[in-house]
Design a protein around this motif. Structure first.
Motif, PDB file in Angstrom:
ATOM      1  N   GLY A 108      40.269   9.941  95.194  1.00 52.62           N
ATOM      2  CA  GLY A 108      40.796   8.856  94.373  1.00 52.62           C
ATOM      3  C   GLY A 108      41.234   9.355  93.013  1.00 52.62           C
ATOM      4  O   GLY A 108      40.460  10.024  92.323  1.00 52.62           O
ATOM      5  N   PRO A 109      42.452   9.044  92.595  1.00 53.71           N
ATOM      6  CA  PRO A 109      42.989   9.580  91.339  1.00 53.71           C
ATOM      7  C   PRO A 109      42.338   9.011  90.090  1.00 53.71           C
ATOM      8  O   PRO A 109      42.540   9.554  89.005  1.00 53.71           O
ATOM      9  CB  PRO A 109      44.466   9.198  91.405  1.00 53.71           C
ATOM     10  N   ARG A 110      41.551   7.959  90.229  1.00 50.61           N
ATOM     11  CA  ARG A 110      40.960   7.332  89.048  1.00 50.61           C
ATOM     12  C   ARG A 110      39.497   7.705  88.869  1.00 50.61           C
ATOM     13  O   ARG A 110      38.850   7.210  87.947  1.00 50.61           O
ATOM     14  CB  ARG A 110      41.106   5.817  89.133  1.00 50.61           C
ATOM     15  N   ARG A 111      39.006   8.589  89.726  1.00 52.17           N
ATOM     16  CA  ARG A 111      37.597   8.970  89.659  1.00 52.17           C
ATOM     17  C   ARG A 111      37.425  10.290  88.916  1.00 52.17           C
ATOM     18  O   ARG A 111      38.143  11.257  89.176  1.00 52.17           O
ATOM     19  CB  ARG A 111      37.025   9.068  91.060  1.00 52.17           C
ATOM     20  N   ILE A 112      36.435  10.321  88.050  1.00 49.88           N
ATOM     21  CA  ILE A 112      36.195  11.505  87.226  1.00 49.88           C
ATOM     22  C   ILE A 112      35.937  12.723  88.105  1.00 49.88           C
ATOM     23  O   ILE A 112      36.445  13.818  87.835  1.00 49.88           O
ATOM     24  CB  ILE A 112      35.021  11.247  86.276  1.00 49.88           C
ATOM     25  N   TYR A 113      35.179  12.577  89.147  1.00 47.21           N
ATOM     26  CA  TYR A 113      34.789  13.732  89.957  1.00 47.21           C
ATOM     27  C   TYR A 113      35.905  14.231  90.874  1.00 47.21           C
ATOM     28  O   TYR A 113      35.715  15.172  91.628  1.00 47.21           O
ATOM     29  CB  TYR A 113      33.516  13.442  90.748  1.00 47.21           C
ATOM     30  N   SER A 114      37.073  13.609  90.796  1.00 53.45           N
ATOM     31  CA  SER A 114      38.225  14.124  91.532  1.00 53.45           C
ATOM     32  C   SER A 114      38.857  15.317  90.825  1.00 53.45           C
ATOM     33  O   SER A 114      39.674  16.018  91.405  1.00 53.45           O
ATOM     34  CB  SER A 114      39.277  13.025  91.713  1.00 53.45           C
ATOM     35  N   TYR A 115      38.497  15.535  89.586  1.00 57.08           N
ATOM     36  CA  TYR A 115      39.125  16.554  88.754  1.00 57.08           C
ATOM     37  C   TYR A 115      38.124  17.670  88.452  1.00 57.08           C
ATOM     38  O   TYR A 115      36.974  17.407  88.108  1.00 57.08           O
ATOM     39  CB  TYR A 115      39.628  15.935  87.455  1.00 57.08           C
ATOM     40  N   ASP A 116      38.595  18.901  88.569  1.00 55.87           N
ATOM     41  CA  ASP A 116      37.726  20.064  88.407  1.00 55.87           C
ATOM     42  C   ASP A 116      37.727  20.639  87.004  1.00 55.87           C
ATOM     43  O   ASP A 116      36.773  21.301  86.600  1.00 55.87           O
ATOM     44  CB  ASP A 116      38.154  21.174  89.377  1.00 55.87           C
ATOM     45  N   TYR A 117      38.805  20.429  86.275  1.00 54.12           N
ATOM     46  CA  TYR A 117      38.953  21.072  84.975  1.00 54.12           C
ATOM     47  C   TYR A 117      39.216  20.020  83.907  1.00 54.12           C
ATOM     48  O   TYR A 117      39.974  19.066  84.136  1.00 54.12           O
ATOM     49  CB  TYR A 117      40.105  22.089  85.008  1.00 54.12           C
ATOM     50  N   TRP A 118      38.608  20.241  82.747  1.00 57.54           N
ATOM     51  CA  TRP A 118      38.701  19.284  81.651  1.00 57.54           C
ATOM     52  C   TRP A 118      38.965  20.013  80.335  1.00 57.54           C
ATOM     53  O   TRP A 118      38.479  21.127  80.118  1.00 57.54           O
ATOM     54  CB  TRP A 118      37.393  18.507  81.535  1.00 57.54           C
ATOM     55  N   GLY A 119      39.702  19.327  79.467  1.00 56.07           N
ATOM     56  CA  GLY A 119      39.876  19.826  78.116  1.00 56.07           C
ATOM     57  C   GLY A 119      38.716  19.380  77.233  1.00 56.07           C
ATOM     58  O   GLY A 119      37.795  18.690  77.689  1.00 56.07           O
ATOM     59  N   GLN A 120      38.808  19.752  75.953  1.00 56.18           N
ATOM     60  CA  GLN A 120      37.717  19.467  75.024  1.00 56.18           C
ATOM     61  C   GLN A 120      37.826  18.071  74.411  1.00 56.18           C
ATOM     62  O   GLN A 120      36.874  17.591  73.797  1.00 56.18           O
ATOM     63  CB  GLN A 120      37.681  20.519  73.910  1.00 56.18           C
ATOM     64  N   GLY A 121      38.977  17.440  74.563  1.00 55.06           N
ATOM     65  CA  GLY A 121      39.176  16.089  74.054  1.00 55.06           C
ATOM     66  C   GLY A 121      39.825  16.057  72.684  1.00 55.06           C
ATOM     67  O   GLY A 121      39.714  17.001  71.893  1.00 55.06           O
ATOM     68  N   THR A 122      40.508  14.961  72.411  1.00 54.09           N
ATOM     69  CA  THR A 122      41.118  14.735  71.109  1.00 54.09           C
ATOM     70  C   THR A 122      40.865  13.286  70.713  1.00 54.09           C
ATOM     71  O   THR A 122      41.005  12.375  71.521  1.00 54.09           O
ATOM     72  CB  THR A 122      42.628  15.073  71.127  1.00 54.09           C
ATOM     73  N   GLN A 123      40.483  13.095  69.455  1.00 55.86           N
ATOM     74  CA  GLN A 123      40.096  11.757  68.981  1.00 55.86           C
ATOM     75  C   GLN A 123      41.329  10.927  68.631  1.00 55.86           C
ATOM     76  O   GLN A 123      42.219  11.402  67.907  1.00 55.86           O
ATOM     77  CB  GLN A 123      39.194  11.869  67.751  1.00 55.86           C
ATOM     78  N   VAL A 124      41.344   9.703  69.122  1.00 51.83           N
ATOM     79  CA  VAL A 124      42.368   8.720  68.751  1.00 51.83           C
ATOM     80  C   VAL A 124      41.646   7.525  68.142  1.00 51.83           C
ATOM     81  O   VAL A 124      40.750   6.951  68.765  1.00 51.83           O
ATOM     82  CB  VAL A 124      43.198   8.273  69.967  1.00 51.83           C
ATOM     83  N   THR A 125      42.034   7.183  66.925  1.00 53.07           N
ATOM     84  CA  THR A 125      41.438   6.044  66.233  1.00 53.07           C
ATOM     85  C   THR A 125      42.543   5.084  65.824  1.00 53.07           C
ATOM     86  O   THR A 125      43.494   5.481  65.145  1.00 53.07           O
ATOM     87  CB  THR A 125      40.649   6.493  65.000  1.00 53.07           C
TER      88      THR A 125
END
Length: 128
Positions: A108-125
């Motif tokens: 499922g494309p909306r599930r977190i565990y479908s993806y193996d690699y992640w970035g560190q994140g960027t804050q949006v306020t």
């Protein structure tokens, strides 16, 4: 080694726009799906949008449909998230993710565990 590096976050007023970038490296991504997720304080990480690198096929969370656009640049190996008409409830850390298309489609494309690699994140306020 796969590396995803997000950039483009910041502080913006409600109604404004931002464009996030995710620079991907370490392999050829033609067989990958790329996703954007976000996590607000005290909340679970949630799906925002994704794109199939080879076909350009996209999908969006209902909360951002019509306001956000995901795209990719094959030459620069970069995925973008154009965010317009931003709302205070869009405030979160935004993460880029990559997963093999077959895995993403099965799990499922909306599930977190479908993806193996992640970035560190960027804050949006988004301020009201």
């Amino acid at each position: 080694q796969v590396q995803l590096v997000e950039s483009g976050g910041g502080l913006v007023q409600a109604g404004g726009s931002l464009r996030l970038s995710c620079a991907a490296s370490g392999r050829t991504f033609s067989s990958y799906a790329m996703g954007w997720f976000r996590q607000a304080p005290g909340k679970e990480r949630e799906f925002v949008a994704n794109i199939m690198w080879s076909t350009g096929s996209t999908s969006y969370a209902d909360s951002v449909k019509g306001r956000f656009t995901i795209s990719r640049d094959n030459v620069k190996n970069t995925v973008y998230l154009q965010m317009n008409s931003l709302k205070p409830e869009d405030t979160a850390v935004y993460y880029c993710a990559a997963g093999l298309i077959d895995t993403v489609q099965v799990r499922g494309p909306r599930r977190i565990y479908s993806y193996d690699y992640w970035g560190q994140g960027t804050q949006v306020t988004v301020s009201s």
